[in-house]
Motif scaffolding. Structure first.
Motif: not given
Length: 233
Positions: A184, A200, A205-206, A216, A219
């Motif tokens: 990212v 993600a 990561t999110a 986003i 997830i």
């Protein structure tokens, strides 16, 4: 045809490419990060005394065990192995080894917390084969639990070169799966906010996406690249 970009090297995407083709989805590799193994040294006495060995990635497994082989240091039969999830287990199997413990949810912090809560007996010797940069360091936790803790940095990730055309060709109807916070950061540094819908691989990561004010799309509940096709719609 829908395009799905994934922040992995092309040789890591053979299985998902095959599955995606069957669903009419084109896979686009975005190798934002490169992995480099580190030629560490370790005393064979430490390896012989290990009660538990921990891995939080397939790269950790391969870099650590390949180096032990070159150093001619075998693992002790008494050493048990804790891993973060499915892909790490599969990497272990490449060396004829199996995991003795994995957390209920495949996150590094969960691996260490559940181990200390449910399994650790205290006064054990444990080693974490890790990357140069990690999200969670278990040193304080393990010390509190009375464990003799060692860590070995056996690989590092560096920024890779992604052809701009691979990114420019992605539209609002396409997707990008980001497989690590470092991917990212690298993408944002080079290309800014993605036009394509972002997925993600997990909560960590999110969280990195949110720091950059990205929208986003999804997830993943289970951080497994091969399952991403189920998250496209």
């Amino acid at each position: 045809m829908t395009r799905l970009a994934i922040t992995r090297q092309p040789d890591q995407l053979d299985e998902i490419t095959r599955m995606a083709h069957a669903r009419g989805v084109e896979i686009v590799p975005l190798p934002l990060m490169n992995t480099e193994y580190i030629k560490f040294n370790i005393n064979d006495d430490v390896i012989n005394r290990l009660d538990w060995l921990f891995f939080t990635s397939a790269n950790g497994v391969r870099s650590f065990l390949d180096r032990l082989e070159k150093l001619n240091i075998p693992l002790s039969d008494k050493t048990k192995i804790g891993v973060v999830g499915k892909k790490t287990m599969e990497a272990l199997e490449e060396y004829g080894l199996s995991a003795d413990f994995a957390p209920a949810e495949p996150y590094g912090k969960n691996l260490f917390l559940e181990f200390v809560t449910n399994i650790a007996a205290g006064n054990e010797t444990v080693l974490f084969a890790r990357a140069s940069k990690i999200v969670y360091d278990p040193e304080y936790l393990f010390n509190l639990a009375g464990l003799r803790y060692y860590s070995i940095i056996c690989y590092e990730t560096t920024e890779g070169a992604v052809p701009a055309g691979n990114v420019i060709g992605l539209s609002e109807s396409d997707f990008i799966l980001f497989t690590a916070p470092s991917a990212v950061r690298s993408y944002h540094k080079t290309f800014g906010v993605p036009l394509a819908r972002t997925i993600a691989i997990g909560r960590t990561t999110a969280s990195e996406m949110s720091l950059h004010n990205w929208q986003i799309f999804k997830i993943m509940d289970i951080p497994d690249v091969d399952m991403v096709l189920d998250y496209l719609y």
